[in-house]
Design a protein around this motif. Structure first.
Motif, PDB file in Angstrom:
ATOM      1  N   SER A  84       0.858  -1.178   0.000  1.00 40.70           N
ATOM      2  CA  SER A  84       0.000   0.000   0.000  1.00 40.70           C
ATOM      3  C   SER A  84       0.894   1.227   0.000  1.00 40.70           C
ATOM      4  CB  SER A  84      -0.906   0.002   1.236  1.00 40.70           C
ATOM      5  OG  SER A  84      -1.749   1.137   1.242  1.00 40.70           O
ATOM      6  N   ALA A  85       0.559   2.200  -0.856  1.00 36.77           N
ATOM      7  CA  ALA A  85       1.420   3.383  -0.971  1.00 36.77           C
ATOM      8  C   ALA A  85       0.618   4.612  -1.374  1.00 36.77           C
ATOM      9  CB  ALA A  85       2.523   3.132  -1.998  1.00 36.77           C
ATOM     10  N   GLY A  86       1.041   5.770  -0.842  1.00 36.82           N
ATOM     11  CA  GLY A  86       0.478   7.049  -1.238  1.00 36.82           C
ATOM     12  C   GLY A  86       1.349   7.682  -2.311  1.00 36.82           C
ATOM     13  N   VAL A 109       5.417   4.659   0.904  1.00 32.87           N
ATOM     14  CA  VAL A 109       5.092   3.242   1.069  1.00 32.87           C
ATOM     15  C   VAL A 109       4.672   2.958   2.511  1.00 32.87           C
ATOM     16  CG1 VAL A 109       5.945   0.885   0.893  1.00 32.87           C
ATOM     17  CG2 VAL A 109       6.679   2.608  -0.777  1.00 32.87           C
ATOM     18  N   PHE A 110       3.434   2.526   2.679  1.00 31.38           N
ATOM     19  CA  PHE A 110       2.937   2.153   4.012  1.00 31.38           C
ATOM     20  C   PHE A 110       3.353   0.721   4.368  1.00 31.38           C
ATOM     21  CE2 PHE A 110      -0.147   5.302   2.410  1.00 31.38           C
ATOM     22  CZ  PHE A 110      -0.004   6.272   3.394  1.00 31.38           C
ATOM     23  N   SER A 111       3.271  -0.151   3.394  1.00 31.13           N
ATOM     24  CA  SER A 111       3.689  -1.542   3.594  1.00 31.13           C
ATOM     25  C   SER A 111       4.068  -2.135   2.242  1.00 31.13           C
ATOM     26  CB  SER A 111       2.573  -2.371   4.247  1.00 31.13           C
ATOM     27  OG  SER A 111       1.423  -2.411   3.412  1.00 31.13           O
ATOM     28  N   ASN A 112       4.985  -3.068   2.284  1.00 33.08           N
ATOM     29  CA  ASN A 112       5.414  -3.734   1.044  1.00 33.08           C
ATOM     30  C   ASN A 112       5.861  -5.160   1.401  1.00 33.08           C
ATOM     31  OD1 ASN A 112       6.034  -4.170  -1.638  1.00 33.08           O
ATOM     32  ND2 ASN A 112       7.997  -3.102  -1.558  1.00 33.08           N
ATOM     33  N   ILE A 113       4.924  -5.938   1.892  1.00 32.34           N
ATOM     34  CA  ILE A 113       5.207  -7.299   2.343  1.00 32.34           C
ATOM     35  C   ILE A 113       5.504  -8.179   1.125  1.00 32.34           C
ATOM     36  CG2 ILE A 113       4.296  -9.307   3.574  1.00 32.34           C
ATOM     37  CD1 ILE A 113       2.418  -7.285   5.033  1.00 32.34           C
ATOM     38  N   GLY A 114       6.647  -8.783   1.115  1.00 34.42           N
ATOM     39  CA  GLY A 114       7.058  -9.588  -0.026  1.00 34.42           C
ATOM     40  C   GLY A 114       7.915  -8.811  -1.015  1.00 34.42           C
ATOM     41  N   GLY A 115       7.955  -7.473  -0.872  1.00 34.57           N
ATOM     42  CA  GLY A 115       8.822  -6.646  -1.706  1.00 34.57           C
ATOM     43  C   GLY A 115       8.472  -6.640  -3.185  1.00 34.57           C
ATOM     44  N   ALA A 116       7.202  -6.873  -3.539  1.00 33.36           N
ATOM     45  CA  ALA A 116       6.825  -6.953  -4.958  1.00 33.36           C
ATOM     46  C   ALA A 116       6.577  -5.581  -5.593  1.00 33.36           C
ATOM     47  CB  ALA A 116       5.586  -7.834  -5.119  1.00 33.36           C
ATOM     48  N   TYR A 117       6.360  -4.550  -4.760  1.00 27.22           N
ATOM     49  CA  TYR A 117       6.136  -3.206  -5.303  1.00 27.22           C
ATOM     50  C   TYR A 117       7.454  -2.431  -5.326  1.00 27.22           C
ATOM     51  CZ  TYR A 117       4.809   1.661  -5.724  1.00 27.22           C
ATOM     52  OH  TYR A 117       4.730   2.970  -6.134  1.00 27.22           O
ATOM     53  N   ASP A 118       7.729  -1.768  -6.451  1.00 33.55           N
ATOM     54  CA  ASP A 118       8.951  -0.976  -6.623  1.00 33.55           C
ATOM     55  C   ASP A 118       8.594   0.505  -6.559  1.00 33.55           C
ATOM     56  OD1 ASP A 118      11.298   0.258  -7.359  1.00 33.55           O
ATOM     57  OD2 ASP A 118      11.690  -1.054  -9.076  1.00 33.55           O
ATOM     58  N   SER A 119       9.018   1.160  -5.474  1.00 37.72           N
ATOM     59  CA  SER A 119       8.685   2.579  -5.294  1.00 37.72           C
ATOM     60  C   SER A 119       9.516   3.485  -6.205  1.00 37.72           C
ATOM     61  CB  SER A 119       8.896   2.983  -3.830  1.00 37.72           C
ATOM     62  OG  SER A 119      10.244   2.792  -3.445  1.00 37.72           O
ATOM     63  N   PHE A 205      -2.447   3.695  -3.977  1.00 44.05           N
ATOM     64  CA  PHE A 205      -2.473   2.463  -4.769  1.00 44.05           C
ATOM     65  C   PHE A 205      -2.082   1.315  -3.842  1.00 44.05           C
ATOM     66  CE2 PHE A 205       0.055  -0.029  -8.216  1.00 44.05           C
ATOM     67  CZ  PHE A 205      -1.037  -0.814  -8.520  1.00 44.05           C
ATOM     68  N   GLY A 206      -2.786   0.182  -3.945  1.00 43.30           N
ATOM     69  CA  GLY A 206      -2.462  -0.968  -3.097  1.00 43.30           C
ATOM     70  C   GLY A 206      -3.017  -2.253  -3.686  1.00 43.30           C
ATOM     71  N   GLY A 207      -2.516  -3.358  -3.156  1.00 42.42           N
ATOM     72  CA  GLY A 207      -2.994  -4.659  -3.615  1.00 42.42           C
ATOM     73  C   GLY A 207      -2.412  -5.781  -2.768  1.00 42.42           C
ATOM     74  N   PHE A 208      -2.960  -6.975  -2.950  1.00 41.12           N
ATOM     75  CA  PHE A 208      -2.450  -8.122  -2.199  1.00 41.12           C
ATOM     76  C   PHE A 208      -2.855  -9.425  -2.883  1.00 41.12           C
ATOM     77  CE2 PHE A 208      -6.456  -6.649  -0.369  1.00 41.12           C
ATOM     78  CZ  PHE A 208      -7.239  -7.779  -0.368  1.00 41.12           C
ATOM     79  N   LEU A 209      -2.141 -10.464  -2.560  1.00 41.77           N
ATOM     80  CA  LEU A 209      -2.420 -11.802  -3.082  1.00 41.77           C
ATOM     81  C   LEU A 209      -3.597 -12.395  -2.327  1.00 41.77           C
ATOM     82  CD1 LEU A 209      -1.647 -14.364  -4.746  1.00 41.77           C
ATOM     83  CD2 LEU A 209      -0.088 -14.952  -2.866  1.00 41.77           C
ATOM     84  N   LEU A 210      -4.639 -12.760  -3.053  1.00 40.71           N
ATOM     85  CA  LEU A 210      -5.798 -13.426  -2.426  1.00 40.71           C
ATOM     86  C   LEU A 210      -5.464 -14.883  -2.133  1.00 40.71           C
ATOM     87  CD1 LEU A 210      -8.684 -11.999  -4.629  1.00 40.71           C
ATOM     88  CD2 LEU A 210      -8.276 -11.502  -2.208  1.00 40.71           C
ATOM     89  N   PHE A 211      -4.969 -15.584  -3.157  1.00 44.80           N
ATOM     90  CA  PHE A 211      -4.537 -16.972  -2.979  1.00 44.80           C
ATOM     91  C   PHE A 211      -3.689 -17.396  -4.170  1.00 44.80           C
ATOM     92  CE2 PHE A 211      -8.870 -16.851  -4.694  1.00 44.80           C
ATOM     93  CZ  PHE A 211      -8.722 -17.526  -5.893  1.00 44.80           C
TER      94      PHE A 211
END
Length: 213
Positions: A84-86, A109-119, A205-211
């Motif tokens: 999640s990021a502003g 960047v508020f969170s980047n668990i897994g490091g998949a987002y590149d700021s 902008f934000g996102g996450f893996l559902l499964f």
């Protein structure tokens, strides 16, 4: 006198015979004890071999369990993908308008668990195949036009739009996408439009893996 000597010899002979018989009986008893001891030692050796064998099997089972646990932990870690990021890292202001489309780079960047987002680029890269959820928000001031599109590998998936509102305006959109490993998600500001952001992070902008799949 001769008779007395014979009687004494007879008594001695009887006593010797008794001692001999007694000695023989003790030898047999000891031999029997040794035999029983050998049998017990054989049983103990058999029990020991069984215990050692079970111990080896137990060690193998424990090692297998540890390997499976480690594998599950690694798999569980791989499932943890969320960000999640502003838009602006600090300050406030408009982004745009320019006469061409522009990839929005969300710096706060508020969170980047897994490091998949590149700021540095504003691009999310799927670390594994799966179903993902993405949400993006935009804010604009009165009299300006805002339009932002979410892209998958450069192709439009969904958009948000606000055309010259009378006052401040917010818009948002979201989508669930099936991604392959390496697929890229980003958002893009349309040409000749703008978005506004400040420390309240109205544009994000934000996102996450559902499964995983």
């Amino acid at each position: 006198m001769a008779v007395l000597q014979m009687v004494l010899l007879l008594c001695v002979g009887i006593s010797f015979a008794k001692d001999s018989c007694s000695t023989n009986v003790n030898i047999y008893a000891e031999l029997e004890k040794l035999k029983n001891m050998d049998e017990r030692i054989e049983k103990l050796e058999g029990t020991l071999d069984k215990v050692l064998s079970e111990n080896v099997a137990l060690k193998t089972t424990v090692q297998d369990s540890q390997n499976k646990l480690k594998s599950l932990q690694m798999e569980n870690e791989a499932k943890k993908v969320a960000f999640s990021a502003g838009l602006l890292e600090s300050g406030s202001g408009n982004t745009g308008p320019i006469n061409t489309q522009k990839t929005l780079v969300y710096k706060k960047v508020f969170s980047n668990i897994g490091g998949a987002y590149d700021s540095n680029t504003g691009i999310f890269t799927a670390p594994r195949k799966g179903a993902y959820y993405f949400r993006f928000y935009g804010h604009c001031h009165g009299g300006t036009t805002m339009a932002v599109t979410l892209l998958k590998n450069g192709k439009t998936q969904c958009s948000l739009h606000s055309w010259k509102p009378a006052s401040n305006s917010n818009a948002s959109n979201g989508v669930v996408l099936t991604l392959e490993t390496g697929d890229q998600i980003s958002t893009q500001l349309w040409a000749n439009t703008w978005v506004y952001d400040d420390p309240a992070s109205y544009t994000s902008f934000g996102g996450f893996l559902l499964f995983p799949m």
